[in-house]
Enzyme design. Sequence first.
Site, PDB file in Angstrom:
ATOM      1  N   LYS A  45       2.259   3.937  -1.124  1.00  0.00           N
ATOM      2  CA  LYS A  45       1.438   3.727   0.072  1.00  0.00           C
ATOM      3  C   LYS A  45       1.394   4.987   0.947  1.00  0.00           C
ATOM      4  O   LYS A  45       0.452   5.187   1.696  1.00  0.00           O
ATOM      5  CB  LYS A  45       1.980   2.566   0.902  1.00  0.00           C
ATOM      6  CG  LYS A  45       2.154   1.245   0.169  1.00  0.00           C
ATOM      7  CD  LYS A  45       0.829   0.597  -0.176  1.00  0.00           C
ATOM      8  CE  LYS A  45       0.956  -0.858  -0.573  1.00  0.00           C
ATOM      9  NZ  LYS A  45       1.729  -1.087  -1.805  1.00  0.00           N
TER      10      LYS A  45
HETATM   11  C1  PLP Z   1       1.452  -1.928  -2.871  1.00  0.00           C
HETATM   12  C2  PLP Z   1       2.213  -1.712  -4.104  1.00  0.00           C
HETATM   13  C3  PLP Z   1       1.697  -2.076  -5.348  1.00  0.00           C
HETATM   14  C4  PLP Z   1       0.356  -2.751  -5.496  1.00  0.00           C
HETATM   15  O1  PLP Z   1      -0.704  -1.886  -5.169  1.00  0.00           O
HETATM   16  P1  PLP Z   1      -2.155  -2.503  -4.861  1.00  0.00           P
HETATM   17  O2  PLP Z   1      -2.959  -1.339  -4.431  1.00  0.00           O
HETATM   18  O3  PLP Z   1      -1.935  -3.490  -3.749  1.00  0.00           O
HETATM   19  O4  PLP Z   1      -2.626  -3.145  -6.094  1.00  0.00           O
HETATM   20  C5  PLP Z   1       2.450  -1.805  -6.469  1.00  0.00           C
HETATM   21  N1  PLP Z   1       3.663  -1.243  -6.382  1.00  0.00           N
HETATM   22  C6  PLP Z   1       4.199  -0.887  -5.199  1.00  0.00           C
HETATM   23  C7  PLP Z   1       5.561  -0.293  -5.174  1.00  0.00           C
HETATM   24  C8  PLP Z   1       3.487  -1.086  -4.015  1.00  0.00           C
HETATM   25  O5  PLP Z   1       4.031  -0.740  -2.853  1.00  0.00           O
END
Ligand code: PLP
Length: 495
Positions: A112
């Site tokens: 993120k």
């Molecule tokens: C948010 C997240 C995901 C999922 O990503 P999306 O874009 O919501 O599909 C997968 N792994 C981790 C560690 C995340 O923080």
Amino acid sequence: MEVLYSSTRSNGIPVKASQAILKGLSDDGGLFVPDHIPALDKTLKELSEMNYKQVAYEVMKLYLTDFTEEELKNCIERAYDSKFDTEVIAPLVEAEGAYYLELFHGSTIAFKDMALSILPHLMITSAKKNQISNEIVILTATSGDTGKAALAGFAGVEGTRIIVFYPKNGVSPIQEKQMVTQKGDNTLVVGIHGNFDDAQTGVKKIFSDQELAKEMDEKGFQFSSANSINIGRLVPQICYYVYSYATLLKEGKIAEGEKINVVVPTGNFGNILAAYYAKNMGLPIHKLICASNDNKVLYDFFSTGVYDRNREFVLTTSPSMDILISSNLERLIYRIAGNDTECNRELMAALSGQGRYEITDAMKAELADFYGNFATESETAAEIKRIYEDCGYVLDTHTAVASAVYQKYLAATDDMTKTIIASTASPFKFTRSVMNAIDAKYDTMGDFELVDELSKIANVAVPNAIEEIRTAPVVHDKQCDVDRMQNVVREFLGI
Ligand SMILES: *Cc1c(COP(=O)(O)O)cnc(C)c1O
């Protein structure tokens, strides 16, 4: 060529990129989508000679067409700096015949950070460009990682406040500690009595409350979203797919134009949608492999064409993927419906009404780029153990879901196309689950003892993000029921 943004649910007047970033969600509840997906205007060879920031500029300039070169470069400079513990920003690690794209080198050690390091800068720039004088209130629902990454991005940023709602019993201990120790007067963190979908639905409801919006405006506030529905998060996520392809090319691992597969551990469908956009911009991608955990609503969707959220919500060891309503899928649905807002609106109405919808055969045929599968809890744990024992590389639980699904894909297809696996979190963020997968004997150790043990066995230094929270005091202890979320927001803003 200018790119404008319009809603997936109605044919209103399109807005500029900066306006879409400020609003987050369209007034009709739809998501902003670009009126066309721009093509890369540099060759893959040229891109392979650039660093991360340069690639990011080449990608983002094509989408954020109302930003000047100076504005955009300024945002990129501020985002991808020493907050990242490696200069390459997104390194590729070859292990067991695949390339793990490590997207967790930012300040909160989850992918993120790739988008949330830049979103605050895009947002302030957008506010300036549009002569907005209101304070921007970021309202976020999190399954764990977005919350901390958004808090880290927006804390102390003038002209903004940030409120994060997370499921009180649905995040890892480290994730919770990271959030509730967040400093900054402009931050608020609240644990809700419900799951992630409840948090997300609650936030969407507050967003679309027109009366509240009016009241806020009178008091000098306006909402925006740092969730992956914001186009200002989606666009920065396209960059690392282009960059990782360019890296493979630079290192001679692939030939120019050679196709690769991309595996993405998926929750809200933001990350994999970014890969889909990258493919549609001309990046040579063969299959987009969508990996789910036991909440396998997307796997079922790709296999049957029916999206059905009427099922038990399973709490897994990959909590950031514990999602039954994948918000960003709406952007794909809109596209495979031939950009038909009415068709999409009807399907989304069915989803919120009956919790399910079915796409047509013609739409299903448009999904040929995707392969979906899932990994159970025991398959995920076994994958962590297998990779560790084979080569000493330690995956986090989310990346392990992707890795296990990739093994299933290989078994089903024998497709030897070179493959990138999006590695979305550091194993240090999910230490207990990771260590238990490797050996049950670790279960008796304390959280931070485990951290040190992981550092030893993986031969990786403990990341700063973890060192910081070892001793940090808890500054947020607010909890609330789902139906009190709006009151909490009002209290914090004093309205
Ligand atoms: C948010 C997240 C995901 C999922 O990503 P999306 O874009 O919501 O599909 C997968 N792994 C981790 C560690 C995340 O923080």
